[in-house]
Scaffold this motif. Structure first.
Motif, PDB file in Angstrom:
ATOM      1  N   GLU A 266      -3.308 -15.450  -5.723  1.00 20.34           N
ATOM      2  CA  GLU A 266      -2.407 -14.448  -6.292  1.00 20.34           C
ATOM      3  C   GLU A 266      -2.408 -13.173  -5.435  1.00 20.34           C
ATOM      4  O   GLU A 266      -3.326 -12.920  -4.671  1.00 20.34           O
ATOM      5  CB  GLU A 266      -2.835 -14.135  -7.734  1.00 20.34           C
ATOM      6  CG  GLU A 266      -2.652 -15.351  -8.654  1.00 20.34           C
ATOM      7  CD  GLU A 266      -2.952 -15.026 -10.107  1.00 20.34           C
ATOM      8  OE1 GLU A 266      -2.051 -15.213 -10.944  1.00 20.34           O
ATOM      9  OE2 GLU A 266      -4.084 -14.588 -10.388  1.00 20.34           O
ATOM     10  N   MET A 267      -1.348 -12.387  -5.616  1.00 17.03           N
ATOM     11  CA  MET A 267      -1.181 -11.181  -4.794  1.00 17.03           C
ATOM     12  C   MET A 267      -0.976  -9.954  -5.673  1.00 17.03           C
ATOM     13  O   MET A 267      -0.304 -10.023  -6.698  1.00 17.03           O
ATOM     14  CB  MET A 267       0.029 -11.346  -3.874  1.00 17.03           C
ATOM     15  CG  MET A 267      -0.056 -12.548  -2.957  1.00 17.03           C
ATOM     16  SD  MET A 267       1.469 -12.781  -1.988  1.00 17.03           S
ATOM     17  CE  MET A 267       1.243 -11.534  -0.726  1.00 17.03           C
ATOM     18  N   ARG A 268      -1.513  -8.858  -5.216  1.00 19.43           N
ATOM     19  CA  ARG A 268      -1.329  -7.567  -5.885  1.00 19.43           C
ATOM     20  C   ARG A 268      -1.187  -6.472  -4.818  1.00 19.43           C
ATOM     21  O   ARG A 268      -1.323  -6.738  -3.617  1.00 19.43           O
ATOM     22  CB  ARG A 268      -2.541  -7.238  -6.782  1.00 19.43           C
ATOM     23  CG  ARG A 268      -2.779  -8.180  -7.980  1.00 19.43           C
ATOM     24  CD  ARG A 268      -1.899  -7.842  -9.178  1.00 19.43           C
ATOM     25  NE  ARG A 268      -0.636  -8.577  -9.103  1.00 19.43           N
ATOM     26  CZ  ARG A 268       0.269  -8.601 -10.102  1.00 19.43           C
ATOM     27  NH1 ARG A 268       0.038  -7.969 -11.250  1.00 19.43           N
ATOM     28  NH2 ARG A 268       1.403  -9.246  -9.958  1.00 19.43           N
ATOM     29  N   ILE A 269      -0.925  -5.291  -5.281  1.00 20.23           N
ATOM     30  CA  ILE A 269      -0.857  -4.126  -4.390  1.00 20.23           C
ATOM     31  C   ILE A 269      -2.025  -3.211  -4.715  1.00 20.23           C
ATOM     32  O   ILE A 269      -2.235  -2.868  -5.889  1.00 20.23           O
ATOM     33  CB  ILE A 269       0.464  -3.336  -4.613  1.00 20.23           C
ATOM     34  CG1 ILE A 269       1.679  -4.243  -4.430  1.00 20.23           C
ATOM     35  CG2 ILE A 269       0.533  -2.112  -3.709  1.00 20.23           C
ATOM     36  CD1 ILE A 269       1.905  -4.750  -3.028  1.00 20.23           C
ATOM     37  N   LYS A 270      -2.797  -2.869  -3.707  1.00 21.55           N
ATOM     38  CA  LYS A 270      -3.864  -1.881  -3.934  1.00 21.55           C
ATOM     39  C   LYS A 270      -3.768  -0.809  -2.870  1.00 21.55           C
ATOM     40  O   LYS A 270      -3.776  -1.108  -1.681  1.00 21.55           O
ATOM     41  CB  LYS A 270      -5.239  -2.558  -3.894  1.00 21.55           C
ATOM     42  CG  LYS A 270      -5.549  -3.236  -5.224  1.00 21.55           C
ATOM     43  CD  LYS A 270      -7.002  -3.658  -5.378  1.00 21.55           C
ATOM     44  CE  LYS A 270      -7.150  -4.342  -6.739  1.00 21.55           C
ATOM     45  NZ  LYS A 270      -8.036  -5.504  -6.699  1.00 21.55           N
TER      46      LYS A 270
ATOM     47  N   ASN B 100      13.484 -12.548  -3.604  1.00 20.82           N
ATOM     48  CA  ASN B 100      12.746 -11.325  -3.282  1.00 20.82           C
ATOM     49  C   ASN B 100      11.263 -11.403  -3.601  1.00 20.82           C
ATOM     50  O   ASN B 100      10.516 -10.484  -3.299  1.00 20.82           O
ATOM     51  CB  ASN B 100      13.367 -10.144  -4.032  1.00 20.82           C
ATOM     52  CG  ASN B 100      14.750  -9.840  -3.502  1.00 20.82           C
ATOM     53  OD1 ASN B 100      14.943  -9.751  -2.291  1.00 20.82           O
ATOM     54  ND2 ASN B 100      15.723  -9.742  -4.385  1.00 20.82           N
ATOM     55  N   THR B 101      10.860 -12.497  -4.245  1.00 21.00           N
ATOM     56  CA  THR B 101       9.475 -12.588  -4.703  1.00 21.00           C
ATOM     57  C   THR B 101       8.746 -13.662  -3.909  1.00 21.00           C
ATOM     58  O   THR B 101       9.307 -14.706  -3.596  1.00 21.00           O
ATOM     59  CB  THR B 101       9.464 -12.931  -6.207  1.00 21.00           C
ATOM     60  OG1 THR B 101      10.225 -11.947  -6.892  1.00 21.00           O
ATOM     61  CG2 THR B 101       8.046 -12.973  -6.747  1.00 21.00           C
ATOM     62  N   PHE B 102       7.493 -13.375  -3.590  1.00 17.59           N
ATOM     63  CA  PHE B 102       6.694 -14.316  -2.798  1.00 17.59           C
ATOM     64  C   PHE B 102       5.914 -15.234  -3.733  1.00 17.59           C
ATOM     65  O   PHE B 102       5.042 -14.764  -4.471  1.00 17.59           O
ATOM     66  CB  PHE B 102       5.734 -13.545  -1.895  1.00 17.59           C
ATOM     67  CG  PHE B 102       6.415 -12.522  -1.031  1.00 17.59           C
ATOM     68  CD1 PHE B 102       7.499 -12.883  -0.233  1.00 17.59           C
ATOM     69  CD2 PHE B 102       5.999 -11.193  -1.009  1.00 17.59           C
ATOM     70  CE1 PHE B 102       8.139 -11.941   0.567  1.00 17.59           C
ATOM     71  CE2 PHE B 102       6.635 -10.248  -0.220  1.00 17.59           C
ATOM     72  CZ  PHE B 102       7.708 -10.617   0.575  1.00 17.59           C
ATOM     73  N   ILE B 313       3.725 -10.405  -5.768  1.00 17.49           N
ATOM     74  CA  ILE B 313       4.441  -9.168  -5.445  1.00 17.49           C
ATOM     75  C   ILE B 313       5.831  -9.535  -4.932  1.00 17.49           C
ATOM     76  O   ILE B 313       6.102 -10.708  -4.641  1.00 17.49           O
ATOM     77  CB  ILE B 313       3.702  -8.335  -4.359  1.00 17.49           C
ATOM     78  CG1 ILE B 313       3.581  -9.150  -3.062  1.00 17.49           C
ATOM     79  CG2 ILE B 313       2.332  -7.905  -4.866  1.00 17.49           C
ATOM     80  CD1 ILE B 313       3.071  -8.331  -1.874  1.00 17.49           C
ATOM     81  N   ASN B 314       6.702  -8.556  -4.844  1.00 16.51           N
ATOM     82  CA  ASN B 314       8.026  -8.826  -4.271  1.00 16.51           C
ATOM     83  C   ASN B 314       8.233  -8.000  -2.991  1.00 16.51           C
ATOM     84  O   ASN B 314       7.315  -7.301  -2.547  1.00 16.51           O
ATOM     85  CB  ASN B 314       9.128  -8.587  -5.306  1.00 16.51           C
ATOM     86  CG  ASN B 314       9.186  -7.129  -5.745  1.00 16.51           C
ATOM     87  OD1 ASN B 314       8.717  -6.223  -5.030  1.00 16.51           O
ATOM     88  ND2 ASN B 314       9.746  -6.898  -6.925  1.00 16.51           N
ATOM     89  N   LYS B 315       9.424  -8.140  -2.424  1.00 19.96           N
ATOM     90  CA  LYS B 315       9.698  -7.472  -1.142  1.00 19.96           C
ATOM     91  C   LYS B 315       9.597  -5.959  -1.213  1.00 19.96           C
ATOM     92  O   LYS B 315       9.377  -5.297  -0.203  1.00 19.96           O
ATOM     93  CB  LYS B 315      11.095  -7.868  -0.632  1.00 19.96           C
ATOM     94  CG  LYS B 315      11.139  -9.248  -0.026  1.00 19.96           C
ATOM     95  CD  LYS B 315      12.534  -9.646   0.393  1.00 19.96           C
ATOM     96  CE  LYS B 315      13.051  -8.818   1.568  1.00 19.96           C
ATOM     97  NZ  LYS B 315      14.369  -9.360   2.024  1.00 19.96           N
ATOM     98  N   GLU B 318       6.374  -4.469  -5.238  1.00 19.44           N
ATOM     99  CA  GLU B 318       6.098  -4.284  -6.663  1.00 19.44           C
ATOM    100  C   GLU B 318       5.306  -5.475  -7.181  1.00 19.44           C
ATOM    101  O   GLU B 318       5.525  -6.611  -6.752  1.00 19.44           O
ATOM    102  CB  GLU B 318       7.411  -4.192  -7.451  1.00 19.44           C
ATOM    103  CG  GLU B 318       8.236  -2.969  -7.084  1.00 19.44           C
ATOM    104  CD  GLU B 318       9.716  -3.117  -7.449  1.00 19.44           C
ATOM    105  OE1 GLU B 318      10.375  -2.085  -7.605  1.00 19.44           O
ATOM    106  OE2 GLU B 318      10.201  -4.274  -7.554  1.00 19.44           O
ATOM    107  N   GLU B 319       4.441  -5.217  -8.125  1.00 16.63           N
ATOM    108  CA  GLU B 319       3.655  -6.290  -8.730  1.00 16.63           C
ATOM    109  C   GLU B 319       4.499  -6.991  -9.788  1.00 16.63           C
ATOM    110  O   GLU B 319       5.058  -6.333 -10.668  1.00 16.63           O
ATOM    111  CB  GLU B 319       2.377  -5.719  -9.352  1.00 16.63           C
ATOM    112  CG  GLU B 319       1.496  -5.023  -8.308  1.00 16.63           C
ATOM    113  CD  GLU B 319       0.110  -4.704  -8.821  1.00 16.63           C
ATOM    114  OE1 GLU B 319      -0.049  -4.574 -10.042  1.00 16.63           O
ATOM    115  OE2 GLU B 319      -0.816  -4.613  -7.980  1.00 16.63           O
ATOM    116  N   VAL B 320       4.612  -8.298  -9.678  1.00 15.34           N
ATOM    117  CA  VAL B 320       5.417  -9.071 -10.639  1.00 15.34           C
ATOM    118  C   VAL B 320       4.671 -10.360 -10.999  1.00 15.34           C
ATOM    119  O   VAL B 320       3.590 -10.636 -10.474  1.00 15.34           O
ATOM    120  CB  VAL B 320       6.808  -9.427 -10.051  1.00 15.34           C
ATOM    121  CG1 VAL B 320       7.633  -8.159  -9.829  1.00 15.34           C
ATOM    122  CG2 VAL B 320       6.657 -10.195  -8.739  1.00 15.34           C
ATOM    123  N   GLU B 321       5.268 -11.105 -11.916  1.00 16.90           N
ATOM    124  CA  GLU B 321       4.737 -12.422 -12.270  1.00 16.90           C
ATOM    125  C   GLU B 321       5.806 -13.459 -11.921  1.00 16.90           C
ATOM    126  O   GLU B 321       7.004 -13.175 -11.973  1.00 16.90           O
ATOM    127  CB  GLU B 321       4.448 -12.506 -13.778  1.00 16.90           C
ATOM    128  CG  GLU B 321       3.511 -11.435 -14.306  1.00 16.90           C
ATOM    129  CD  GLU B 321       2.089 -11.944 -14.522  1.00 16.90           C
ATOM    130  OE1 GLU B 321       1.926 -13.120 -14.907  1.00 16.90           O
ATOM    131  OE2 GLU B 321       1.143 -11.156 -14.277  1.00 16.90           O
TER     132      GLU B 321
END
Lengths: 360, 360, 360, 360
Positions: A266-270, B100-102, B313-315, B318-321
């Protein structure tokens, strides 16, 4: 097509036999103006050098590398760098036994079948002595990576398993690795490994090992789908090392035991940076580096040269027995650590240069 | 250098995206006068075709391959053979989410980082759809091997483990493999695997697998030390398949648990022929085929496209699911069997031709 | 090793026969995000297209190129670009004569000797029809060069000699070249050339030509000594075009008539820029571009397909006579102009990308 | 991709600078069991050796080649053969002038532009001294060809023009070539050439030459359309030699003056063998050898190192004058003869091995 050449843009070609006059390699595809002298290579070669502990072969070689071309006033010029190491320990030996007999587990039989002739002195071209030049080339690759990454890339290898004893990964300590002769990152396992190896040697046998190489400080984008993926090229590089029987990246074969949700990181932003919450991928997604650490392992089978008597045949197709005397590593996996690091360094340097070609 | 080309003498270059107009490949380095028509390729492609059981994706593609060049009156001419398969199941879909989302575990993020642009429709170039062309090229490789070996070479793949359930090797039956949808060589394990896969799908998850490829009927001598060894090239070939995380030959990683004497295959003479008393090497010694069967395994991680919601995350960073709807294989390892066979076939054909160049 | 592949980093692989269903190529090593659609290629293909004047073959082909992969929303994605042109003018013809008979000057005999089989319809793979795909690939190369050089690089080809009539170099006018069907840069010579060609055709004979390609706007630094020099690669590229028998750069063979002082271009500074006082080198020194214009010439022998009866043999080794009816260019050199431009463009694009890999 | 590597299956990689410690090469792709010792190479190297007459440089080098690997008991083993020649004539010289100044016609400026650093001692890597290793590699290629062709293949080079004086082709005598220092096949022209060269030297100037290489005893079938044609590869090989500005095969540029009927060689049967009635093609049709003699020519521009003062610039972009003192060949074309022969031998050996791979 050259079968003794490794790499595409950054590349090297090795030559030489175990008991010939010298071994060497020609390294090409080096950017110009990179500082380079012999000490940059010698420090890595010294880690692989035989005769450093009772766990490796007692062959004595000073293994001093010499640069014959490609630098000027301490800088690379863009011309090929030719490296040479003289073979010193070439005792006039009695090779009568292995001259005509195929040692089990070795390349004797297949070289004879393929080439119809074989330099049997110490295994000739099939000897792991060739890997000294890989380590030398790896030293140049590291200089290139330092230059390209502003010294951010670190490549470090360690033994993670000997026989059936694995390290405790929670005890991994990079600083520990070069403080012990077995390249263990886990202090607690060393004495157990020493016993294992000593026992194997006393029994006239040998033992296998698993090595893990980690590369940190990489940018995303290395690797070229779909047939020059970073992980494919790493697998090829490591599988080409003598006695290697398997390669895995990230969770590797254990990923089969994971669920779909646990094997996709999984990916997040920190702090405005992309972070992954795990690294089951080993730093490669779709054949391209993700920016996470590259984590790759390979296994080295037990040394095939053992004292125990083994059934085999000779060139006359007679059934015979053979036992290999002489100076051999009871666990060749140990000295494979600097070789594995070098092959990873060379693969990364090559891919970084390739990436530069196409990235606008 | 072409990153979409595989092989040196026998070689192929694939092209095409999952949801583009077509996929194809150009196969070159084919000896002339080999009988070849589309049915020689279609039979292998059909084994990989989607939509054949509930265990694989429900995408419907007839996957009919067409030969556009390189044959004349049913024989190869020495000119490149161009193959094409039209993509049929290109529904106008709503790709807004993955645009837009990975997707975790996929190549979305790394392609975006590397290329700065991404054909997000069905994964574009990173989709496993590309492997259909590997299977087609493998069909040509098999024809070449048939011709060179007088039909002696057989390459057969099977699933040997799904999740934590391995086959019982003592029950291996080649005839069983193509009688079940899971390519199992062991009848007794099939229902257990079916349950595993069904459970994974019901949970919105997925599951991994290990595949074993065996090649018999080879002569000694294939493989080119020290950087184009047969096992290095096989490792690269198999590691290049989507979702593969590890490759091992012979005893592979288990060889670390063996003693020196048990990991070096002894040799005897039987009926005037060289025989090995075991095959821990997997048919390769010193990077050269020994004449024993090649036995090589690779693992495929669980499908990354799953229904369960995952953090990403997206392009815009931003943190998304995300949860991946749509038609996906709960166990991509199954359809990797014909792909693995094809990659082994291509590697062997290439090395056989290379061997011919230098063998006087 | 693929013998139908051209280039290293920027590279393309062509396939297809003169009278097969289609011809095509796969272009790889293209940086991503370069604007590309079919019109970028069609404009160059149209210049080579048959049937445009009485001086070229009357075969009618619309030669419409189609992009099958590798672009998304009008931009390249880094994936391979597959191109295809359908063959339209495949009349069911009577090939009985050339089926078994070797046309002098053609590749019939050598293809038969090499491959033991031959697609004799229109020359099959050896037909100059293959060069249409070179022109298409050249269109992509030009887009890359435009992008890399900020539209500074111009590649322009012209016919400079037909039979024994050379242009007057002092009358060279780039604007003239595409205003006449013979690609002459010198208006004054056109009518003489027309007469020459008309006479050759009337006599059932044909005539040769010399083509000059000039590339301006290059930076110094392209080319990789000592075996991938820019001029060596250009020579190989141009020599690979059908019917070419010689290549020369700068003063070429005339440099033998010069003194040492006149064949080494002197250098001065003008307005703070390096200038050369002459260009006998043709823009390459030591295998590396100097920044001067690349000037390279190649000669194309007279068309081998002529009406005049010629002595030859057939597959049964019988002595026979042959005269080639049908639609043939009396001077194939004319249509070689866009092909030569394309090969130069592809070579320069490849070398520019290679230079980027190693230039820190 | 390695830019210092030549060839695909048979291949070699050279290294070393004019005034470094040594020059060398690694030759790979050599079939095993071919008899090979240093004398097989030395005899060709001696023909190229400097200081043999007043028409070549007075630099004194014994140029003794040493084999460091790849042979065992006088036979090749299939492993790479490493060759080395020590540089002897490395006088501590005053290089101050060329250190910062770009010699017109040389690679000084382009190396500086490309690499940003330059081993200026004697031209460093760009010196023609590198060609000594080509001749050595050519010696191995000849051994391979001897073996493959049962000693049928003969490759012989000669100077055919110096300045504006061409040989009389009707007086060609192979036995004459090695009886004179100018490699002339026509005795009658020698004294005229000697005068030409002496005059050039006295004037502080230099002079160009045309060399012709002939290879006889070839079978049809060498060469791989459409981008690895025999003539393309020969053109690349010869164009890569220092100071070469043009290559032509068969009638070459003169074929433009021929009619269609005269530039296509007619065929007949004589004593049950295929014969051609002329050889305007130079032995290659459609990129494949026809079995006729290969006849190929290349031109070498006048030596750029001359005594006459010339305008140039230095690294500070200042306008200066330079005249090159020291020991230089007044006509470098002469010593290019053994180099051209070697490059043809290497190209033919490579293509013969490649042909064997694919010919069933």
């Amino acid at each position: 097509m050259s079968s003794n050449k490794f790499g595409k843009i950054f590349n090297f070609t090795t030559w030489g036999e175990s008991h010939g006059e010298a071994i060497g390699c020609v390294v090409d595809g080096i950017p110009s103006k990179i500082p380079l002298d012999e000490s940059d290579l010698q420090k890595w070669i010294d880690k692989r050098k035989p005769g450093q502990s009772r766990f490796t072969t007692q062959r004595k070689e000073s293994d001093k590398v010499k640069i014959l071309s490609g630098t000027f006033k301490g800088l690379t010029t863009g011309a090929p760098v030719s490296l040479i190491i003289k073979n010193e320990d070439q005792k006039p030996k009695d090779y009568d036994e292995i001259k005509n007999t195929f040692r089990p587990g070795h390349a004797d039989y297949t070289y004879e079948m393929k080439y119809g002739i074989r330099d049997y002195r110490g295994g000739g071209r099939s000897s792991a002595r060739e890997t000294a030049m890989r380590v030398a080339a790896g030293g140049i690759a590291r200089k290139i990576l330092d230059n390209l990454s502003n010294n951010q890339i670190k490549i470090i290898g360690a033994v993670v398993q000997i026989g059936d004893i694995s390290i405790d990964y929670s005890k991994w300590d990079n600083n520990q690795i070069h403080k012990n002769n077995l390249f263990s990152p886990d202090k607690s396992v060393i004495s157990h490994w020493e016993n294992k190896i000593d026992n194997a040697r006393k029994e006239g046998s040998s033992i296998g090992a698993i090595i893990e190489i980690r590369a940190s400080g990489l940018s995303p984008g290395l690797g070229e789908p779909v047939y020059e993926k970073l992980d494919s090229d790493l697998a090829k590089a490591l599988m080409s090392i003598n006695a290697v029987k398997g390669v895995e990246i990230g969770e590797g074969f254990k990923s089969v035991l994971l669920s779909g949700e646990n094997s996709a990181d999984e990916m997040r932003i920190k702090e405005n940076k992309v972070v992954f919450l795990s690294n089951t991928s080993g730093g490669v997604l779709g054949g391209i580096s993700s920016g996470q650490d590259i984590i790759i392992r390979f296994c080295v089978k037990p040394t095939s040269s053992i004292l125990k008597s083994r059934k085999t045949i000779n060139k006359n197709l007679e059934e015979v027995e053979i036992s290999t005397k002489g100076r051999h590593d009871p666990c060749v996996g140990i000295r494979a650590v600097p070789v594995g690091e070098a092959m990873v360094a060379c693969t990364l340097a090559d891919h970084w240069l390739r990436m530069r070609a196409l990235k606008l």
